[in-house]
Design a protein around this motif. Structure first.
Motif, short mmCIF file in Angstrom:
data_model
loop_
_atom_site.label_atom_id
_atom_site.label_comp_id
_atom_site.label_asym_id
_atom_site.label_seq_id
_atom_site.Cartn_x
_atom_site.Cartn_y
_atom_site.Cartn_z
N GLN A 1 -10.26 -18.73 30.63
CA GLN A 1 -10.74 -18.79 29.18
C GLN A 1 -9.57 -18.03 28.30
N GLU A 2 -8.88 -16.85 28.56
CA GLU A 2 -7.88 -16.18 27.84
C GLU A 2 -6.81 -17.00 27.51
N MET A 3 -6.50 -18.28 28.47
CA MET A 3 -5.33 -19.27 28.01
C MET A 3 -6.02 -20.36 27.34
N GLY A 4 -7.12 -20.33 26.95
CA GLY A 4 -7.69 -21.51 26.03
C GLY A 4 -8.06 -22.76 26.78
N GLY A 5 -7.49 -23.74 26.30
CA GLY A 5 -7.73 -25.18 27.05
C GLY A 5 -8.35 -26.11 25.98
N LEU A 6 -9.02 -26.92 26.39
CA LEU A 6 -9.52 -28.17 25.62
C LEU A 6 -11.07 -28.16 25.25
N GLN A 7 -11.40 -28.35 24.15
CA GLN A 7 -12.96 -28.31 23.71
C GLN A 7 -13.17 -29.62 23.09
N ILE A 8 -14.29 -30.07 23.58
CA ILE A 8 -14.78 -31.37 23.28
C ILE A 8 -16.17 -31.38 22.41
N CYS A 9 -16.01 -32.34 21.15
CA CYS A 9 -17.10 -32.10 20.31
C CYS A 9 -18.22 -33.39 20.98
N ALA A 10 -19.17 -33.03 21.63
CA ALA A 10 -20.11 -33.97 22.32
C ALA A 10 -20.82 -34.81 21.21
N GLY A 11 -20.57 -36.30 21.57
CA GLY A 11 -21.38 -37.30 20.70
C GLY A 11 -20.35 -37.78 19.63
N SER A 12 -19.20 -36.92 19.21
CA SER A 12 -18.61 -37.39 18.24
C SER A 12 -17.91 -38.50 18.13
N HIS A 13 -17.72 -39.38 19.53
CA HIS A 13 -17.18 -40.61 19.56
C HIS A 13 -17.91 -41.69 18.92
N ARG A 14 -19.25 -41.44 18.59
CA ARG A 14 -20.19 -42.23 17.93
C ARG A 14 -19.69 -42.47 16.46
N GLY A 15 -19.12 -41.36 15.80
CA GLY A 15 -18.98 -41.32 14.35
C GLY A 15 -17.85 -42.15 13.78
N ASP B 1 -14.45 -33.94 7.82
CA ASP B 1 -15.80 -34.40 7.71
C ASP B 1 -16.81 -33.30 8.53
N GLU B 2 -18.09 -33.25 8.12
CA GLU B 2 -19.10 -32.48 9.02
C GLU B 2 -19.22 -33.19 10.38
N LEU B 3 -19.13 -32.41 11.33
CA LEU B 3 -19.21 -32.87 12.89
C LEU B 3 -20.33 -32.03 13.69
N PRO B 4 -20.88 -33.01 14.58
CA PRO B 4 -21.85 -32.57 15.41
C PRO B 4 -21.57 -31.05 15.95
N ASP B 5 -22.51 -30.11 15.77
CA ASP B 5 -22.27 -28.67 16.15
C ASP B 5 -22.68 -28.39 17.73
N ASP B 6 -21.97 -29.29 18.61
CA ASP B 6 -21.99 -29.08 19.97
C ASP B 6 -20.72 -29.25 20.68
N SER C 1 -10.95 -42.46 22.73
CA SER C 1 -10.11 -42.06 21.77
C SER C 1 -10.68 -41.51 20.59
N LEU C 2 -11.93 -42.01 20.16
CA LEU C 2 -12.77 -41.45 19.03
C LEU C 2 -13.14 -40.15 19.19
N THR C 3 -13.35 -39.63 20.50
CA THR C 3 -14.03 -38.36 20.69
C THR C 3 -13.11 -37.21 20.10
N VAL C 4 -13.69 -36.43 19.22
CA VAL C 4 -13.23 -35.27 18.51
C VAL C 4 -13.02 -34.08 19.52
N HIS C 5 -11.76 -33.56 19.58
CA HIS C 5 -11.64 -32.55 20.46
C HIS C 5 -10.57 -31.45 19.64
N LYS C 6 -10.46 -30.14 20.50
CA LYS C 6 -9.62 -29.48 19.78
C LYS C 6 -9.00 -28.30 20.84
N GLY C 7 -7.95 -27.64 20.30
CA GLY C 7 -7.51 -26.75 21.48
C GLY C 7 -8.14 -25.18 21.25
N MET C 8 -8.29 -24.58 22.44
CA MET C 8 -8.82 -23.14 22.20
C MET C 8 -7.53 -22.19 22.23
#
Length: 261
Positions: A81-95, A113-118, A134-141
């Motif tokens: 966790q201290e090195m971070g990694g990838l975080q996925i916004c669940a359900g965001s591919h439907r947007g 845009d406002e994103l699902p808070d999950d 490819s439509l899934t919203v994701h971000k780095g930690m």
């Protein structure tokens, strides 16, 4: 870019995305033979440089072709966790495709845009893989540890769906095409050379309007002294074919750097 060229020249780097466990999993998932995109991307995330943590974004904008393209994020080491990694916004591919603006970090974009808070996250180990649409919203930690976080992005899709010419080219390596990259490869690496040419693929046009929108916003933000334009300015300087645009970006980058010490 020099480091990226050296990685591309290593057959071992190219071979990872062809591993039978990975290809077999995706083919079972979509029920069709797949093409691994030759454009694999190495990621080097420096520790303590949290300002450049990759913001929320979608992969479809830079990839395009078919929405049914899947990214495999592969860490090269254990990522606690201290090195971070990838975080996925669940359900965001439907947007569908979300609105964005220039931002610091890989890709140079962040969703506005406002994103699902999950948001979903889990530490990963060497040998793990995270797969997403490819439509899934994701971000780095943020990488708050003491070592470089190394990973790669590999993309896969059905051979029957369109893809763009950009997905068949090396990533951001203007000085080296495939012939240069393959030049010193041993014969044992032949299965990884030009493998996509054996298939009758549908190569579709790339819609550059997203990049033009991003660049226009970045230039305007830089004029206003907004540091969030920095990553896009660097992209323009390194890759844009328009010399006047590159010169303007360089002037604005110099100005931002001076203003921020």
């Amino acid at each position: 870019m020099n480091v990226l060229v050296e990685l591309y020249r290593k057959p071992q780097f190219q071979a990872i995305q062809h591993h039978s466990n990975l290809v077999g999993l995706i083919e079972r998932m979509i029920g069709e033979p797949v093409v691994p995109h030759p454009r694999v991307i190495a990621r080097y995330i420096f520790p303590q440089k949290t300002e450049f943590t990759t913001p929320p974004h979608q992969d479809w904008i830079p990839i395009q072709g078919t929405e049914a393209t899947y990214t495999a994020w592969v860490p090269f080491s254990n990522v606690p966790q201290e090195m971070g990694g990838l975080q996925i916004c669940a359900g965001s591919h439907r947007g569908n495709i979300y609105q964005f603006r220039p931002a610091l970090g890989a890709g140079g974009l962040e969703i506005t845009d406002e994103l699902p808070d999950d948001w979903r996250y889990n530490p990963t180990r060497q040998g793990d893989v995270i797969l997403f649409h490819s439509l899934t919203v994701h971000k780095g930690m943020p990488c708050r540890g003491e070592q470089l976080r190394l990973s790669m992005d590999a993309r896969y899709q059905s051979r029957n769906q369109p893809l763009t010419a950009q997905s068949l080219a090396p990533h951001c390596v203007a000085s080296a095409g495939w012939e240069e990259i393959y030049r010193d490869w041993p014969a044992t690496a032949d299965p990884y050379k030009y493998y996509w040419q054996e298939w009758d693929l549908h190569v579709a046009d790339y819609d550059d309007s997203y990049n033009r929108q991003r660049d226009k916003l970045a230039l305007e933000m830089a004029e206003a002294g907004d540091r969030r334009a920095l990553s896009v300015l660097q992209r323009i300087i390194a890759r844009d074919p328009d010399s006047e645009k590159r010169e303007r970006a360089q002037q604005l980058l110099t100005k931002l750097e001076c203003e921020n010490g």
